[in-house]
Each structure stands twice: as structure tokens, then as C-alpha cells.
Design a protein around this motif. Structure first.
Motif, PDB file in Angstrom:
ATOM      1  N   TYR A   7       0.879  -1.159   0.000  1.00  0.00           N
ATOM      2  CA  TYR A   7       0.000   0.000   0.000  1.00  0.00           C
ATOM      3  C   TYR A   7       0.916   1.208   0.000  1.00  0.00           C
ATOM      4  O   TYR A   7       1.465   1.575   1.016  1.00  0.00           O
ATOM      5  CB  TYR A   7      -0.899  -0.026   1.237  1.00  0.00           C
ATOM      6  CG  TYR A   7      -1.778   1.181   1.392  1.00  0.00           C
ATOM      7  CD1 TYR A   7      -2.686   1.532   0.392  1.00  0.00           C
ATOM      8  CD2 TYR A   7      -1.726   1.973   2.527  1.00  0.00           C
ATOM      9  CE1 TYR A   7      -3.504   2.637   0.534  1.00  0.00           C
ATOM     10  CE2 TYR A   7      -2.545   3.088   2.679  1.00  0.00           C
ATOM     11  CZ  TYR A   7      -3.430   3.409   1.682  1.00  0.00           C
ATOM     12  OH  TYR A   7      -4.243   4.504   1.823  1.00  0.00           O
ATOM     13  N   LEU A  32       0.670  13.142  -0.675  1.00  0.00           N
ATOM     14  CA  LEU A  32       0.487  11.693  -0.612  1.00  0.00           C
ATOM     15  C   LEU A  32      -0.535  11.300   0.439  1.00  0.00           C
ATOM     16  O   LEU A  32      -0.694  11.968   1.452  1.00  0.00           O
ATOM     17  CB  LEU A  32       1.813  10.998  -0.357  1.00  0.00           C
ATOM     18  CG  LEU A  32       2.785  11.568   0.663  1.00  0.00           C
ATOM     19  CD1 LEU A  32       2.525  10.980   2.026  1.00  0.00           C
ATOM     20  CD2 LEU A  32       4.183  11.230   0.230  1.00  0.00           C
ATOM     21  N   TYR A  33      -1.237  10.217   0.169  1.00  0.00           N
ATOM     22  CA  TYR A  33      -2.212   9.685   1.126  1.00  0.00           C
ATOM     23  C   TYR A  33      -1.640   8.427   1.776  1.00  0.00           C
ATOM     24  O   TYR A  33      -1.453   8.379   2.970  1.00  0.00           O
ATOM     25  CB  TYR A  33      -3.546   9.402   0.433  1.00  0.00           C
ATOM     26  CG  TYR A  33      -4.693   9.325   1.414  1.00  0.00           C
ATOM     27  CD1 TYR A  33      -5.331  10.488   1.843  1.00  0.00           C
ATOM     28  CD2 TYR A  33      -5.124   8.107   1.932  1.00  0.00           C
ATOM     29  CE1 TYR A  33      -6.383  10.431   2.766  1.00  0.00           C
ATOM     30  CE2 TYR A  33      -6.167   8.048   2.854  1.00  0.00           C
ATOM     31  CZ  TYR A  33      -6.791   9.212   3.267  1.00  0.00           C
ATOM     32  OH  TYR A  33      -7.811   9.158   4.182  1.00  0.00           O
ATOM     33  N   ALA A  34      -1.303   7.449   0.965  1.00  0.00           N
ATOM     34  CA  ALA A  34      -0.586   6.286   1.507  1.00  0.00           C
ATOM     35  C   ALA A  34       0.827   6.771   1.836  1.00  0.00           C
ATOM     36  O   ALA A  34       1.511   7.333   0.988  1.00  0.00           O
ATOM     37  CB  ALA A  34      -0.552   5.169   0.477  1.00  0.00           C
ATOM     38  N   GLN A  35       1.252   6.580   3.063  1.00  0.00           N
ATOM     39  CA  GLN A  35       2.458   7.257   3.537  1.00  0.00           C
ATOM     40  C   GLN A  35       3.762   6.601   3.097  1.00  0.00           C
ATOM     41  O   GLN A  35       4.819   7.191   3.162  1.00  0.00           O
ATOM     42  CB  GLN A  35       2.416   7.383   5.059  1.00  0.00           C
ATOM     43  CG  GLN A  35       1.287   8.253   5.539  1.00  0.00           C
ATOM     44  CD  GLN A  35       1.450   9.692   5.079  1.00  0.00           C
ATOM     45  OE1 GLN A  35       2.466  10.322   5.320  1.00  0.00           O
ATOM     46  NE2 GLN A  35       0.439  10.207   4.380  1.00  0.00           N
ATOM     47  N   ASN A  36       3.684   5.360   2.681  1.00  0.00           N
ATOM     48  CA  ASN A  36       4.904   4.690   2.224  1.00  0.00           C
ATOM     49  C   ASN A  36       5.157   5.100   0.776  1.00  0.00           C
ATOM     50  O   ASN A  36       4.634   4.511  -0.151  1.00  0.00           O
ATOM     51  CB  ASN A  36       4.709   3.175   2.354  1.00  0.00           C
ATOM     52  CG  ASN A  36       6.006   2.424   2.158  1.00  0.00           C
ATOM     53  OD1 ASN A  36       7.040   3.020   1.837  1.00  0.00           O
ATOM     54  ND2 ASN A  36       5.960   1.114   2.348  1.00  0.00           N
TER      55      ASN A  36
END
Ligand SMILES: Cc1cc2nc3c(=O)[nH]c(=O)nc-3n(C[C@H](O)[C@H](O)[C@H](O)COP(=O)(O)OP(=O)(O)OC[C@H]3O[C@@H](n4cnc5c(N)ncnc54)[C@H](O)[C@@H]3O)c2cc1C
Ligand code: FES
Ligand code: FES
Ligand SMILES: [Fe+2]
Lengths: 357, 401
Positions: A113, A216-220
């Protein structure tokens, strides 16, 4: 390692007026050999005007879709191989191809993710397209934010394919185009619809804009960059300015456009090389690299891009001094440990001893 | 005496799981330090340099936002002598320093400076960031506009954890809503409750009690039409509005309707996300119900609420329309019993007061030698049995590691 296989060209598509996309048929028994990770390249070997030449081309196909290997080749002004390919290759031809290699790839996994920021310019789209399609298909929840620079609308490679992806994955895929020299069109006079393209290059300013526009939304998050010379350095610099750690930045240079500074290399220096368990003693003619000297003597040193990019030709300097024209792949630690790129090295001492691992 | 006490069962867990310090410590280690833990809303760390620190089981974790917009999470513990580096909310820049002896780390947690390094720490050779004294990393991510942290830097992704249950949650676009509270600095509700945290969770997911304990307070929802179930360790729940309320919800709702919820999907979504965060996703409010265990018999409950991002005037108009609406003659706000609403929770007309009261009263009885669970409602209380099984299985699974 550097084994070539004769692959049959099954399709040649004129992608833009300056580029072609070539598809290869991989016979069943070579499936595993030609497996690859999205972002990797293959190396092609030709004999042009009596000289053996190799060039690397990134795969723009996706390894998770059942599709033939594809590369996209853009003409380089006065370029030997790129123009040869664009002018001569036809379906049914056979080309010598070395299996995929390269450290520029995304480790795509269904359970990931992530947010992928993809930066491409010109023909640098090829490995990016492979990463893009593989991520969208495999990682059902990851987001992809892509920034793609070209000269003008006509030179955009894979425009149709990208539009289709936008339609299919619009909830997770954002694409911004930027054009450095957009052509004015007659239709612009009565066309008032919202601009589809930004103006300008992929540079610090536009990248900062892009990142702020699409947080960014998904932090990875991971950042992939591929394009000509300055574009990579500019993009990397812009990312570093805002503290993106280098461990999250991946970049691929296609080489080219290096200002070769004149160095006074030693003429006819003695070369001692250890290659495949054999000791070779020869001389390096004026103006030749260590790699070329060995090839000219009909030895078989490992190499693929001959541009200082891929590090296939890496060897260890045991004795003497060399100058590297262009090093885009060895890091400081490797250089400190004595590693050199033989395709870029000219002798700076009367005697040079090297060892390939 | 103690043996009978230990072997006595609730549903799937022993009574001791609700009363003993030993269980509590085990849960802290095996559940609260090994799950994604709620850490707030994304707007709590809105700007580059903003940071917060939160407790996640045994770990204090801090979250800081970089100029690249990415959140970083580290264990809030200086690698020198362990001091917690950052406290409360405030402004930080490009470095993280420990106030004690000024050891300094960069935004990737790498140690970058130590005062008097050469004189005092000759044993530290080479680059500081290669001395194995970097901050311990943790994980941070976002789910539905909420921040979550995990003490393990290689934790399974937040979507591996919540992804499967997501389709069963409300269709609310949380990021569009704004927080509502009487005070700028406090959440709408925060209270220490004298009950084990699991008693509170069980009350939250207990369908059986809705029509009884809350017969006068939550009756605008159609409990008979409730749907619920489990996806992995998470519980989901949905019930529609009663027909009379549904028919004119636009005018009857006390606050403006949340417009990201399509008309045919309006209702109450009340999931429980394992282990300790409930959501209450309604027609006009969206809330988190966060449970923090403090002791075997003491638990902090914090509720934060969000509403539509519209003007004060819209709220006033809606409130005026709603307060005169005939629906509220029959539904909501009525105490179960006659009495003084100020002193008797059962006369308060406030469903939270009713729940707290029930939880505390149940906890009290766990001490009794005669305590036992008499019988279990097979549909209405199945979730309680299931939740206890999840707790048990989670602890067993992580015990082995
Ligand atoms: C890992 C890797 C992946 C690559 N993938 C692709 C790909 O997917 N598609 C693609 O079209 N090319 C790709 N390239 C570039 C390709 O390998 C050749 O370098 C390119 O086709 C030019 O070769 P040439 O023989 O035509 O030019 P040459 O005859 O070698 O060079 C002619 C002139 O052009 C300059 N030049 C060489 N390469 C470039 C360049 N890339 N850009 C600008 N100027 C250049 C040279 O400095 C020289 O002055 C890749 C290169 C690497 C190292
Ligand atoms: S052959 Fe690629 S770097 Fe030398
Ligand atoms: S404990 Fe942090 S610097 Fe000493
Ligand atoms: Fe309740």
C-alpha cells in the motif's frame, strides 16, 4: 552471464514520428530466463558497419501481464543504434538480446500500500510505463502520481495507453503532462476547454508545484525518475530540497550528453586483466577504453550499455591509475574500494592491472 | 477462592481478563503494542514541521510531517538515555532534538550530532548515523482521514489491516468534514470510566441492549433491521433510520446531512475496529470512539466528532427546523425511567450516560463470588462472544512470536 539470445521481432509500431515500439517473441523455454522486474532493461547487440555495438533499452511491457517483451526506441540525433533500429527493424527480424538486468525497478507486491511518484521525460517513459502498469494492476490500493515532460504534444510516447489507464484507474492514478515547447494550434483559437498541459520542463519549480498539488495519502512513498541528463539531477535536487530521503528515490539515466573533458591518457599503456579465470596481457591503444581494448583483442568482457550507466562492466583496479569519463552507476563507497567501470576508463599510468569478478 | 475466580468465564475469556493486572500487562504487550493504533485526525499534523506524540500500548510514538508531505513515526525515546524527545503539539523544523543533552537527529531518525563528541565519546568512530544510535522507527499511515501508528517499522500495511472491512464502513468522505467541539482544545467527550476496556467494547457492539437500555434515546434507528458481522478481527454494523425519521430526514436531522452519503445509504454505521477504536458514522455526524485502557478497571474514552463543513448559519437553520420537527416527539432524548436527569443516568435521556452507567455497574459485579454469565443471546450477543475470541486468538498468536 552476458549470454545473448536470438529473439524474433513480432511487431513494430511507429509510436511517434521519432520512435518505434518493438515487440519480441520469447519462446516458452526462455520464459524464465527473460523474466524481469518492472523498470529493468535488456541489452541488444548489433553488428553495424563491421563493429559490434550494444545498447540498453528499458522494457516498457509489464511482467505481470501476459504480453510480449516490448521496448520503445527513440531516435537520438546522429545516434548510431537508435536510428538503425528506427530505420531498419521489421517484424520477422531476429535480434540478439541479453536478458533483463538493472537496479532500477519497483518491488511490486499485491499486499503493498504505497504512493508512487513517477517522473518521466522523453524516452524516459519506457521503464516508468512498466512500473506504472504493473503497480496499477497488481497493487489494488496503491496510488500513482505521475509527472511526464515532453517537447510537444506530438512527441509524447504512449499517449493513448496512458489515456486508457487514466480511464481505468482514475481513482488511483493521476497524470500531469508538461510540454517544454508546445506548438500553437489553429484549434486553440476557438478551443476554450481547460488546458490539458502545463508549460515548461520537468524542473525544480514544476516538481515542487506537483508535489504540493498532489500530497500523498498512503504514507509509504517511493519516487522514480527517468529521463535525459539534467532532468534526473533537477528532479532529484527538487526532491532533496523538501527532505525526501535518498533511500526512497530511484533513478535511471539513459546516458548521453556528457561533456567529455579532455584528459591526457597514457598511450599504449600495459594492461593486465583477469577475466573468467584467465590472465590477459595486452596494451591499450591511444583513445581506447579498457573495455574496448579487450573487445578489440577478441576477448569477451562483460558489458552492456557502454555508457557508464549499468555497471555490468565493473572491475577492480589492482594497480595503476585510470580516468573514468562518465560514472553514473558506481557510488562513492564502490569507488573508494577501487572499483571502476571498464567501459569508461582510460589509463593514466603506464601499467594498469584489473580484475573482473 | 482465587482458583474459582480464575477459572470463571465471561463468554470466551476468563473473568480474570477483566480484573487482573497480569492480564492487563499481557494485553498491553500482545495487543496494544502489536496493532495499528488510532493517533488522531490528519489535520492534527497538517503542516510541515507539525508533530504529535501518542501512546500505543507500551510505546510512546511521535509523528512528524516533513516538507515532502510525508509523515514519519519514531519511538519517542532518545537513544542516549531514553528521554522522551517531543511532547505535546508544537512546531518543529528539520531536526529532532532531545532537550536533555541535545543529541540531535534528522527527519529520518538518523543521529546527526552529539555535543562534545570527540572528548566524551571516543568510542563512537566514523559517521554518527552508522553508530547504531538512530531513533527506532515506527510506522504511520492514514485510514479514512484518521492517523494510525504501529510500533513495528515493518508492520503489515494499514490496508492489509483495514482494507477488507472498508467496504462495510460508511460511505462518508471523512476528509471533507470538520471537527466539531464546544472548546477549541478539547474533544466533544472525554471521560475516565470505571470499567475494563473490554466491557466498554462489548457494550458498544452489543445489539441486544439497544432496544432496552436505550429505548428512549437511540430509537430513531431501526434496530430490528440492523445488519452486522465480522471481517477478520473487525466488527461492522449498520442499521437504517426508522421510517418516520427517514421520510423527512432532511428537515428533521439536528445537523446538516453529510452530503457524501447517498440518500439510499443513510443510516447508522457503527463498526468496531480491533482492538480499541469504534466509529459512529451517522446521517449528520461522524465520530471516533477511542478507548484507552488505564488499569484493569479503568478506561479512558475519548470521542471526537465531525460534521459538514458549512457555515454557522446553516447549522442554526437546521437546528431550528429540527427542534420543531414532529419526529422528536416520539424519538430520542427521553430517559428510560422517570427521575432527576441530573443525578440519575437512567433518567438523563443521554445514551452515553446510560452506557457508562451499565458498564460501571457490570464491572462492580465481577468481584462477586456469585458472578456468572447466565446465558448468551445467540444473535444479539454473538458479537460479544466473537470479540472475546478475537482477543484470545490475537494474544495466542502473538505470544508465540
Ligand atoms: C539502462 C538504459 C536504458 C535505456 N533505455 C532506453 C529506452 O528505453 N529507450 C531509448 O530510446 N533509449 C534508451 N536508452 C538509451 C540507449 O541505450 C542509447 O543510448 C540511445 O538509443 C542512443 O544510442 P545511439 O547508438 O543511437 O547513439 P550514439 O551513437 O551512442 O550517440 C550519439 C550521440 O548522442 C548522444 N546520446 C547518446 N545517448 C543519448 C540519450 N539517451 N539522450 C541524448 N543523447 C544521447 C551521445 O552522447 C552522442 O553524442 C537506455 C540507456 C540505458 C543505459
Ligand atoms: S557497460 Fe554499462 S557501465 Fe560500462
Ligand atoms: S537523554 Fe537525550 S540527549 Fe541525553
Ligand atoms: Fe449503548
Amino acid at each position: 552471464m552476458s549470454t545473448f539470445y536470438n529473439l524474433k521481432v513480432i511487431d513494430v509500431v511507429q509510436e511517434t514520428s521519432e520512435s518505434v515500439v518493438i515487440a519480441f517473441d520469447v519462446p516458452y523455454e526462455l520464459y524464465e530466463t527473460f523474466d524481469y522486474k518492472p523498470g529493468q532493461y535488456v541489452t541488444l547487440k548489433f553488428n553495424i558497419n563491421g563493429e559490434e555495438v550494444r545498447r540498453s533499452y528499458s522494457l516498457c511491457s509489464s511482467p505481470v501481464l501476459e504480453e510480449p517483451l516490448r521496448i520503445g526506441v527513440k531516435r537520438v540525433k546522429d545516434g548510431l543504434v537508435s536510428n538503425y533500429i528506427n530505420d531498419n527493424i521489421r517484424p520477422g527480424d531476429f535480434i540478439e538480446v541479453m536478458p533483463a538486468d538493472g537496479r532500477f525497478y519497483a518491488d511490486v507486491k499485491k499486499s503493498n500500500y504505497k504512493t508512487y511518484y513517477l517522473f518521466a521525460a522523453g524516452s524516459g517513459i519506457t521503464p516508468i510505463l512498466s512500473i506504472l502498469r504493473t503497480v496499477l494492476v497488481t497493487e489494488e490500493r496503491s496510488y500513482v502520481y505521475m509527472f511526464y515532460g515532453n517537447k510537444s504534444e506530438e512527441t509524447i510516447m504512449f499517449k493513448k495507453e496512458l489515456d486508457t489507464l487514466l480511464q481505468d484507474y482514475g481513482d488511483r492514478f493521476i497524470l500531469e503532462h508538461t510540454l517544454s515547447r508546445p506548438k500553437a494550434k489553429w484549434s486553440d483559437l476557438w478551443n476554450t476547454k481547460q488546458e490539458e498541459y502545463r508549460k515548461g520542463r520537468v524542473d525544480e519549480k514544476s516538481i515542487t508545484w506537483f508535489i504540493n498539488e498532489y500530497p500523498l495519502y498512503a504514507q509509504n512513498a517511493e519516487y522514480y525518475i527517468c529521463g535525459p541528463g539534467a532532468m534526473i539531477a533537477n528532479t532529484e535536487k527538487a526532491l532533496q530540497q523538501i527532505d525526501v530521503p535518498s533511500s526512497r528515490i530511484y533513478k535511471e539515466s539513459f546516458g548521453g550528453k556528457v561533456v567529455q573533458q579532455e584528459v591526457a591518457a597514457i598511450a599504449n599503456a600495459a594492461l593486465n586483466a583477469r577475466l573468467n579465470g584467465k590472465s590477459i596481457t595486452t596494451t591499450i591503444p591511444q583513445g581506447k577504453t579498457i573495455l574496448r581494448a579487450l573487445i578489440d583483442q577478441k576477448y569477451n568482457p562483460p558489458y552492456s550499455c557502454e555508457g557508464g550507466v549499468c555497471s555490468t562492466c565493473k572491475c577492480k583496479l589492482k594497480e595503476g591509475k585510470v580516468h573514468m569519463h562518465n560514472n553514473l552507476s558506481l557510488d562513492e563507497e564502490e569507488v573508494a574500494a577501487g572499483y571502476i567501470l571498464s567501459c569508461q576508463s582510460v589509463p593514466m599510468s603506464d601499467k594498469v592491472t584489473i580484475e573482473y569478478s | 477462592m482465587s482458583t474459582t475466580k480464575n477459572t470463571k468465564m465471561m463468554h470466551a475469556l476468563p473473568v480474570a481478563a477483566y480484573t487482573s493486572q497480569e492480564w492487563f500487562d499481557k494485553e498491553m504487550e500482545l495487543i496494544f503494542s502489536k496493532t495499528w493504533q488510532f493517533a488522531g485526525f490528519i489535520e492534527d499534523v497538517a503542516e510541515a514541521g507539525d508533530y504529535i506524540s501518542v501512546q500505543a500500548g507500551l510505546n510512546n510514538i511521535f509523528i512528524i510531517k516533513g516538507r515532502d508531505g510525508r509523515l514519519r513515526a519514531f519511538h519517542n525515546m532518545c537513544r542516549h538515555r531514553g528521554t522522551q524527545l517531543l511532547r505535546a503539539i508544537g512546531k518543529g523544523k528539520k531536526a529532532i532534538t532531545c532537550p536533555y543533552h541535545d543529541w540531535t537527529y534528522d527527519l529520518e531518525g538518523k543521529l546527526i550530532s552529539i555535543p562534545k563528541k570527540e572528548e566524551e565519546f571516543p568510542q563512537l568512530k566514523g559517521e554518527l548515523h552508522q553508530c547504531d544510535l538512530n531513533l527506532h522507527e515506527a510506522s504511520v499511515d492514514i485510514f479514512k482521514g484518521m492517523l494510525f501508528v504501529h510500533p513495528d517499522k515493518d508492520a503489515p500495511s494499514i490496508m492489509e489491516y483495514f482494507g477488507e472491512v472498508e467496504p462495510y464502513l460508511g460511505p462518508h468522505i471523512v476528509e471533507e468534514l470538520v471537527e466539531y467541539s464546544e472548546s477549541e482544545t478539547e474533544p466533544v467527550y472525554a471521560k475516565e470510566i470505571n470499567a475494563n476496556w473490554k466491557i466498554i467494547v462489548e457494550n458498544y457492539i452489543d445489539h441486544y441492549h439497544l432496544a432496552h437500555l436505550h429505548e428512549g434515546t437511540l430509537n430513531m434507528y431501526d434496530h430490528a433491521k440492523a445488519e452486522f458481522g465480522w471481517i477478520g478481527p473487525h466488527y461492522w454494523f449498520y442499521e437504517p433510520l426508522v421510517p418516520e425519521y427517514a421520510a423527512d430526514v432532511k428537515n428533521a436531522s439536528p445537523q446538516p446531512l453529510i452530503d457524501s452519503v447517498p440518500e439510499d445509504k443513510i443510516g447508522a454505521y457503527v463498526p468496531w475496529l480491533f482492538p480499541n477504536i469504534g466509529l459512529s458514522e451517522g446521517e449528520s455526524t461522524w465520530s471516533t470512539f477511542h478507548v484507552t485502557p488505564l488499569a484493569p478497571d479503568r478506561t479512558l474514552v475519548v470521542i471526537r466528532s465531525k460534521v459538514m463543513n458549512v457555515s454557522e448559519w446553516e447549522f442554526t437553520k437546521q437546528y431550528t427546523k429540527s427542534s420543531m420537527h414532529k419526529v422528536w416527539k416520539h424519538y430520542g432524548n427521553k430517559g428510560k425511567y422517570e427521575g432527576d436527569p441530573e443525578t440519575d443516568p437512567m433518567a438523563s435521556g443521554d445514551f452515553m450516560a446510560e452506557d457508562v452507567y451499565a458498564c460501571e455497574q457490570q464491572q462492580k459485579s465481577l468481584q462477586s463470588p456469585l458472578f456468572s454469565v447466565g446465558a448468551q443471546a445467540q444473535r444479539g450477543e454473538y458479537a460479544i462472544y466473537k470479540f472475546q475470541s478475537v482477543v484470545k486468538e490475537w494474544m495466542e498468536k502473538h505470544q508465540d512470536k
